[in-house]
Design a protein around this motif. Structure first.
Motif: not given
Length: 125
Positions: A58-62
């Motif tokens: 999830i971190i860095g995902r749009r």
């Protein structure tokens, strides 16, 4: 007057000691893993969608971009890239961060639990 000065100095020392003696909360991903158990009803720790999208990576995902999940228009149009700061705010008040999203969750108000949960989510790849 001399005693008043001493009392003031003692109070000032106690205040300074209480401020400097409090260590900041070190985020605890293991505790966050425990907190995540409540989230696991709807979310997985990989890319598998359930009622909610999988949270692996999830971190860095749009926002609104995980495969195989039907997001709300609000989430798809949010223009959010998930980082720890945004995720923390979202977990505190999802409807405030993305009005109209479909996650039926009022938010995690405890700041320590939320920080630990975000720390744990950041470990998911």
């Amino acid at each position: 007057m001399k005693d008043a000065g001493r009392i003031g100095a003692v109070i000032a020392s106690l205040v300074l000691a209480s401020v400097t003696a409090r260590p900041g909360h070190a985020q605890d991903a293991e505790h966050g893993k425990t907190i995540f158990k409540a989230c696991a009803t709807c979310h997985t720790t990989d890319q598998t969608a359930r009622v909610g999208p999988g949270l692996g990576g999830i971190i860095g995902r749009r926002a609104g971009a995980a495969p195989n999940f039907a997001y709300s228009e609000a989430m798809k149009k949010s223009d959010i890239i998930w980082d720890t700061k945004v995720l923390d705010a979202y977990l505190e008040e999802p409807q405030k961060v993305v009005p109209g999203n479909r996650m039926p969750y009022a938010g995690l108000k405890n700041t320590t639990d939320r920080a630990d949960l975000v720390s744990y989510l950041a470990t998911l790849k």
